[in-house]
Write an enzyme that holds these catalytic residues in place. Structure first.
Site, mmCIF file in Angstrom:
data_model
loop_
_atom_site.group_PDB
_atom_site.id
_atom_site.type_symbol
_atom_site.label_atom_id
_atom_site.label_comp_id
_atom_site.label_asym_id
_atom_site.label_seq_id
_atom_site.Cartn_x
_atom_site.Cartn_y
_atom_site.Cartn_z
ATOM 1 C CG ASP A 54 -17.554 -10.362 18.778
ATOM 2 O OD1 ASP A 54 -18.093 -9.760 19.708
ATOM 3 O OD2 ASP A 54 -17.617 -11.600 18.861
ATOM 4 N N GLY A 55 -15.892 -7.710 20.018
ATOM 5 C CA GLY A 55 -14.949 -7.844 20.917
ATOM 6 C C GLY A 55 -14.647 -6.276 21.745
ATOM 7 N NE ARG A 115 -14.437 -10.954 23.556
ATOM 8 C CZ ARG A 115 -14.535 -11.565 22.564
ATOM 9 N NH1 ARG A 115 -13.338 -12.438 22.168
ATOM 10 N NH2 ARG A 115 -15.497 -11.412 21.712
ATOM 11 C CG HIS A 130 -20.095 -0.667 23.061
ATOM 12 N ND1 HIS A 130 -19.857 -1.931 22.260
ATOM 13 C CD2 HIS A 130 -20.663 -1.068 24.205
ATOM 14 C CE1 HIS A 130 -20.299 -3.059 22.866
ATOM 15 N NE2 HIS A 130 -20.912 -2.311 24.039
ATOM 16 C CB THR A 182 -32.901 -9.747 17.175
ATOM 17 O OG1 THR A 182 -33.070 -9.290 15.714
ATOM 18 C CG2 THR A 182 -34.305 -9.904 17.942
ATOM 19 C CD GLU A 183 -30.074 -13.166 18.255
ATOM 20 O OE1 GLU A 183 -29.364 -12.121 17.589
ATOM 21 O OE2 GLU A 183 -30.989 -13.932 17.613
ATOM 22 C CD1 TRP A 205 -33.668 -6.145 20.257
ATOM 23 C CD2 TRP A 205 -33.481 -4.180 21.225
ATOM 24 N NE1 TRP A 205 -33.844 -5.180 19.255
ATOM 25 C CE2 TRP A 205 -33.800 -4.052 19.946
ATOM 26 C CE3 TRP A 205 -33.309 -3.162 22.245
ATOM 27 C CZ2 TRP A 205 -33.957 -2.577 19.662
ATOM 28 C CZ3 TRP A 205 -33.503 -1.927 21.784
ATOM 29 C CH2 TRP A 205 -33.705 -1.455 20.445
ATOM 30 N NE ARG A 259 -24.377 -7.409 24.077
ATOM 31 C CZ ARG A 259 -22.987 -7.512 23.602
ATOM 32 N NH1 ARG A 259 -22.460 -6.341 23.772
ATOM 33 N NH2 ARG A 259 -22.696 -8.468 22.819
ATOM 34 C CG LEU A 270 -19.127 2.491 1.280
ATOM 35 C CD1 LEU A 270 -18.727 0.985 0.732
ATOM 36 C CD2 LEU A 270 -18.605 2.850 2.311
ATOM 37 N NE ARG A 300 -20.616 -17.027 18.889
ATOM 38 C CZ ARG A 300 -19.641 -16.996 19.849
ATOM 39 N NH1 ARG A 300 -18.916 -18.012 20.098
ATOM 40 N NH2 ARG A 300 -19.236 -15.745 20.264
HETATM 41 C C1 FPP Z 1 -19.752 -6.230 19.859
HETATM 42 O O1 FPP Z 1 -18.718 -6.333 20.828
HETATM 43 C C2 FPP Z 1 -20.086 -4.968 19.371
HETATM 44 C C3 FPP Z 1 -21.415 -4.605 19.590
HETATM 45 C C4 FPP Z 1 -22.598 -5.480 19.807
HETATM 46 C C5 FPP Z 1 -21.796 -3.228 19.109
HETATM 47 C C6 FPP Z 1 -21.067 -2.545 18.014
HETATM 48 C C7 FPP Z 1 -21.133 -1.220 17.784
HETATM 49 C C8 FPP Z 1 -20.339 -0.196 17.714
HETATM 50 C C9 FPP Z 1 -18.979 -0.511 17.188
HETATM 51 C C10 FPP Z 1 -20.486 1.165 18.049
HETATM 52 C C11 FPP Z 1 -21.398 1.886 17.068
HETATM 53 C C12 FPP Z 1 -21.798 1.508 15.921
HETATM 54 C C13 FPP Z 1 -21.965 2.340 14.909
HETATM 55 C C14 FPP Z 1 -22.099 1.798 13.573
HETATM 56 C C15 FPP Z 1 -21.913 3.759 14.937
HETATM 57 P P1 FPP Z 1 -19.168 -6.963 22.248
HETATM 58 O O2 FPP Z 1 -19.862 -6.173 23.120
HETATM 59 O O3 FPP Z 1 -19.846 -8.309 21.833
HETATM 60 O O4 FPP Z 1 -17.622 -7.317 22.745
HETATM 61 P P2 FPP Z 1 -17.304 -8.772 23.456
HETATM 62 O O5 FPP Z 1 -17.745 -9.887 22.679
HETATM 63 O O6 FPP Z 1 -15.843 -8.817 23.905
HETATM 64 O O7 FPP Z 1 -18.309 -8.401 24.861
#
Ligand code: FPP
Length: 247
Positions: free
Chosen positions: A21-22, A25, A38, A67-68, A70, A72, A132, A195
């Site tokens: 997460d993050g 931000r 990302h 699922t949630e 989607w 965005r 792994l 969470r």
């Molecule tokens: C959450 O950050 C991150 C995601 C919803 C996507 C995670 C995806 C990647 C790290 C890239 C691709 C993954 C792989 C396995 C190749 P957020 O967008 O919710 O951040 P925020 O809370 O700061 O808005």
């Protein structure tokens, strides 16, 4: 070579799960678009996967798309799917080199065709790797998974294949998408949020939680090791007393 000498290789978790997460931000802090976050998150995925493989951890599950997610903006969903396809394509040779087997859990049929196909190909190409197992949770939600399991079990009862009295923890385990994967001993969430966000609700019954303020694109090898060190200071009691664990 594991440079963090605090890690006890005899006390590793078998399965680590991460709520990444993050990214958004992190990008915003740099005045960039969320997708930039990302893209940089992929480096952390690579570093944590390599670190887990080097340590000898058997399973690493990453919450890559819920699922949630989607709901965005379409532009972000499309970019995430494209990033996924490109990353899987580019990384499969490295996965093979590091003996990493790729698996995916979630409602995979709901992924765009190209993404689904690329995933199936990479899973087939890495299926015989014995190091792994990297599990990507994609279009995943724990409530969806539990509903699917409930439907399967209800159908089995209806068909006379299982007696209601025989439904047990194990029967439920076997009907989840994580069938055959041990429950995670350690669950990490980055970015300061405390969470679970519909992730592995059944499987984390006895997991240790590790929350860090670090945003996912900054969660690199050293941060992963730090989480393992922290985990190794915990006493896992499974409802017993400390005294019972010693005797
Ligand atoms: C959450 O950050 C991150 C995601 C919803 C996507 C995670 C995806 C990647 C790290 C890239 C691709 C993954 C792989 C396995 C190749 P957020 O967008 O919710 O951040 P925020 O809370 O700061 O808005």
């Amino acid at each position: 070579m594991i440079e963090d000498k605090r890690i006890d290789l005899a006390k590793l978790p078998k399965h680590v799960a991460i709520i990444m997460d993050g990214n958004g931000r992190w990008a915003k802090n740099k005045g960039e678009h969320r997708i930039y976050g990302h893209q940089h998150g992929v480096t952390s995925v690579r570093e944590c996967t390599e670190a887990a493989a080097e340590l000898g951890i058997k399973f690493l599950t990453l919450y890559a798309f819920s699922t949630e997610n989607w709901s965005r903006p379409k532009e972000e969903v499309d970019a995430l799917m494209e990033l996924l396809v490109q990353t899987i394509l580019a990384e499969t040779p490295t996965l093979n080199k590091n003996k990493v087997r790729l698996l995916a859990i979630g409602n995979l049929k709901s992924l765009p065709g190209k993404c689904y196909e690329q995933l199936q190909e990479a899973m087939a190409e890495t299926a015989n790797n014995s190091g792994l197992t990297l599990v990507l949770a994609l279009s995943y939600s724990a409530k969806w998974e539990i509903v699917e399991a409930a439907k399967n079990i209800a159908q089995a009862v209806k068909d006379g294949k299982i007696d209601i009295e025989k439904i047990s923890d194990q029967v439920i385990d076997e009907n989840l998408t994580t069938k055959g994967i041990p429950d995670p001993e350690l669950l990490i969430r980055t970015s300061g949020e405390h969470r679970i966000s519909n992730f592995l609700l059944w499987q984390i019954a006895y997991s240790e939680f590790y929350f860090t303020e670090t945003l996912w694109p900054d969660f690199k090898r050293a941060a992963f090791f730090e989480a393992i060190v922290d985990y190794q200071t915990r006493e896992r009691r499974f409802g017993k007393t400390s005294e019972q664990l010693i005797s």
